[in-house]
Scaffold this active site. Structure first.
Site, PDB file in Angstrom:
ATOM      1  N   TYR A  33       0.822  -1.214   0.000  1.00  0.00           N
ATOM      2  CA  TYR A  33       0.000   0.000   0.000  1.00  0.00           C
ATOM      3  C   TYR A  33       0.856   1.264   0.000  1.00  0.00           C
ATOM      4  O   TYR A  33       0.422   2.313  -0.455  1.00  0.00           O
ATOM      5  CB  TYR A  33      -0.898   0.038   1.244  1.00  0.00           C
ATOM      6  CG  TYR A  33      -2.239  -0.619   1.086  1.00  0.00           C
ATOM      7  CD1 TYR A  33      -2.360  -1.929   0.624  1.00  0.00           C
ATOM      8  CD2 TYR A  33      -3.401   0.063   1.434  1.00  0.00           C
ATOM      9  CE1 TYR A  33      -3.594  -2.526   0.510  1.00  0.00           C
ATOM     10  CE2 TYR A  33      -4.645  -0.537   1.318  1.00  0.00           C
ATOM     11  CZ  TYR A  33      -4.731  -1.830   0.859  1.00  0.00           C
ATOM     12  OH  TYR A  33      -5.963  -2.424   0.757  1.00  0.00           O
ATOM     13  N   LYS A  47       3.133 -15.271   1.875  1.00  0.00           N
ATOM     14  CA  LYS A  47       3.290 -15.971   0.594  1.00  0.00           C
ATOM     15  C   LYS A  47       4.783 -16.221   0.434  1.00  0.00           C
ATOM     16  O   LYS A  47       5.413 -15.816  -0.550  1.00  0.00           O
ATOM     17  CB  LYS A  47       2.693 -15.103  -0.537  1.00  0.00           C
ATOM     18  CG  LYS A  47       2.585 -15.799  -1.877  1.00  0.00           C
ATOM     19  CD  LYS A  47       1.495 -16.856  -1.944  1.00  0.00           C
ATOM     20  CE  LYS A  47       1.548 -17.596  -3.266  1.00  0.00           C
ATOM     21  NZ  LYS A  47       0.572 -18.703  -3.342  1.00  0.00           N
ATOM     22  N   ASP A  60      -3.152 -18.081   0.052  1.00  0.00           N
ATOM     23  CA  ASP A  60      -4.192 -18.747  -0.742  1.00  0.00           C
ATOM     24  C   ASP A  60      -4.866 -19.841   0.084  1.00  0.00           C
ATOM     25  O   ASP A  60      -6.091 -19.952   0.117  1.00  0.00           O
ATOM     26  CB  ASP A  60      -3.621 -19.289  -2.073  1.00  0.00           C
ATOM     27  CG  ASP A  60      -2.332 -20.083  -1.914  1.00  0.00           C
ATOM     28  OD1 ASP A  60      -1.746 -20.093  -0.816  1.00  0.00           O
ATOM     29  OD2 ASP A  60      -1.912 -20.711  -2.912  1.00  0.00           O
ATOM     30  N   ASP A 104      -6.347  -6.899   4.224  1.00  0.00           N
ATOM     31  CA  ASP A 104      -7.493  -6.232   3.608  1.00  0.00           C
ATOM     32  C   ASP A 104      -8.424  -7.280   3.015  1.00  0.00           C
ATOM     33  O   ASP A 104      -9.641  -7.260   3.244  1.00  0.00           O
ATOM     34  CB  ASP A 104      -6.986  -5.283   2.512  1.00  0.00           C
ATOM     35  CG  ASP A 104      -8.119  -4.579   1.791  1.00  0.00           C
ATOM     36  OD1 ASP A 104      -9.038  -4.084   2.480  1.00  0.00           O
ATOM     37  OD2 ASP A 104      -8.097  -4.527   0.547  1.00  0.00           O
ATOM     38  N   ASP A 114     -12.258  -8.964   4.717  1.00  0.00           N
ATOM     39  CA  ASP A 114     -13.568  -8.931   4.045  1.00  0.00           C
ATOM     40  C   ASP A 114     -14.142 -10.339   3.967  1.00  0.00           C
ATOM     41  O   ASP A 114     -15.332 -10.553   4.188  1.00  0.00           O
ATOM     42  CB  ASP A 114     -13.441  -8.373   2.610  1.00  0.00           C
ATOM     43  CG  ASP A 114     -13.681  -6.870   2.539  1.00  0.00           C
ATOM     44  OD1 ASP A 114     -13.319  -6.174   3.512  1.00  0.00           O
ATOM     45  OD2 ASP A 114     -14.224  -6.392   1.517  1.00  0.00           O
TER      46      ASP A 114
HETATM   47  C1  IPM Z   1     -10.332  -1.133   4.339  1.00  0.00           C
HETATM   48  C2  IPM Z   1     -10.621  -0.500   3.008  1.00  0.00           C
HETATM   49  C3  IPM Z   1      -9.484   0.445   2.656  1.00  0.00           C
HETATM   50  C4  IPM Z   1      -8.231  -0.386   2.546  1.00  0.00           C
HETATM   51  C5  IPM Z   1      -9.699   1.303   1.400  1.00  0.00           C
HETATM   52  C6  IPM Z   1     -10.980   2.077   1.466  1.00  0.00           C
HETATM   53  C7  IPM Z   1      -8.535   2.199   1.134  1.00  0.00           C
HETATM   54  O1  IPM Z   1     -10.844  -1.459   2.044  1.00  0.00           O
HETATM   55  O2  IPM Z   1     -10.197  -0.409   5.332  1.00  0.00           O
HETATM   56  O3  IPM Z   1     -10.264  -2.363   4.389  1.00  0.00           O
HETATM   57  O4  IPM Z   1      -7.958  -0.972   1.481  1.00  0.00           O
HETATM   58  O5  IPM Z   1      -7.491  -0.462   3.520  1.00  0.00           O
HETATM   59 MG    MG Z   2     -10.906  -3.433   2.781  1.00  0.00          MG
END
Ligand code: IPM
Ligand code: MG
Length: 356
Positions: free
Chosen positions: A140, A191, A223, A247, A251
């Protein structure tokens, strides 16, 4: 002593869900919580007013605060802007400027929502997982980065994955310390079979673990970790991983709990100063309709009370109140199932306040 909280509602559903979290803070003030709230602009909302997604003033307010509550940033409206002023840059900028390197993303399944998960109830029942994501390094932020034009005229995009030992050490420490208060198991996700940077990550994790005899450290390629998260998520206690892997995996983990609308997060610096935000985004498709789930933001306030404001009892109360409204059958659209009572954003916030 009165604590200062910077509140940055941001874009999309951000202002709606933050408004519900403020109701909770207002209610706790009645019970003696001493906090002062100051609002700031961030993301697209800030860009529209000031031309930058992270105005100096917002940074100053946030730097002066003990804790920060953030809604969400981003939306279609700003997608075509240059990447340097996109709303997401505001979020990345504040994480970096405040050195919030440790991102804690718990995935806890409320038993009342076992049916809301797309996975079988027996796979997710009792799930209590903590993802520790490195937040201010890795791909990032690595340099060099950009899009360049090659000699043959073709464009090439490039980013750099880079971690120093010291960055790995400090996130390892956070993960191990958290695991000590849980089941003592840490799975480091990398990885290392392909990327040298994460080979060093793994070596450094192993080295750090020698100071933690009580921690059971294991390793998994990312993975496989993604697969294991949906196959048998209860095998994990604490997962620690890089910025981008974290990240993605967080999710994924959120859906185990029924809805991404349920998951809070804390981003902490070395002194446990923190920024607290739901892990879901700004959801521009449902913004302004009073249908977003405010519980992730409300639970983020609970994390703030626990990790920065040292008010664990109030944090417990919020978490209990959330459980109570779920017991009452109240559901926003994202967690709705037949037989439950569908409520909007503000009704959900009011119900949590009442349950407090
Ligand atoms: C998160 C989001 C952010 C990230 C974005 C909005 C920049 O997806 O906080 O997980 O990728 O960190
Ligand atoms: Mg995110």
């Amino acid at each position: 002593m009165t604590k200062k909280i910077a509140v940055l509602p941001g874009d999309g559903i951000g202002p709606e869900i933050v408004a519900e979290a403020i109701k909770i803070l207002d209610r706790l003030k009645v019970d003696g919580l001493e906090v002062d709230i100051e609002y700031g602009l961030i993301g697209g909302a800030a860009y529209d007013e000031t031309g930058t997604p992270l105005p100096e003033e917002t940074l100053a307010i946030s730097q002066a605060a003990d804790a920060i509550l953030l809604g969400a940033v981003g939306g279609y409206k700003w997608e075509s802007l240059d990447i340097s002023v996109r709303p997401e840059k505001g979020l990345l900028g504040i994480r970096s400027a405040l050195n919030l390197f440790a991102n804690l993303r718990p995935a806890i399944l409320y038993p009342q929502l076992a049916d809301a998960s797309t996975l079988k109830p027996e796979v997710v029942a009792g799930l209590d997982l903590m993802i520790v994501r490195e937040l201010t390094g890795g791909i990032y932020f690595g340099q060099p980065r950009g899009i360049r034009i090659l000699e043959n005229g073709e464009k090439e995009g490039f980013n750099t994955l880079v971690y120093r030992e010291s960055e790995v050490r400090r996130i390892a420490k956070v993960a191990f310390d958290i695991a000590r208060k849980r089941q003592g198991r840490v799975c480091s996700v990398d990885k290392a079979n392909v990327l040298e940077c994460t080979e060093l990550w793994r070596e450094t994790m192993i080295d750090m673990a020698s100071n933690y005899d009580d921690i059971d450290l294991s390793h998994m390629y990312v993975d496989n970790a993604a697969m294991q998260l949906v196959r048998a998520p209860k095998q994990f206690d604490v997962m620690v991983t890089t910025n981008m892997f974290g990240d993605i995996l967080s999710d994924c983990a959120s859906m185990l709990t029924g809805s991404i609308g349920m998951l809070p997060s804390a981003s902490l610096d070395e002194n446990s100063k923190g920024m607290y935000e739901p892990i879901h985004g700004s959801a521009p498709d449902i913004a302004g309709q009073n249908i977003a789930n405010p519980l992730a933001t409300i639970l983020s306030v609970a994390m703030m009370l626990r990790y920065t404001l040292n008010q664990a009892d109030m944090a417990d109360r919020i978490e209990k109140a959330v459980s109570t409204v779920l017991d009452q059958g109240l559901r926003t659209a994202d967690i709705y199932s037949e037989g439950m009572t569908k409520v909007g954003t503000s009704e959900m916030g009011d119900a949590v306040v009442a349950a407090l």
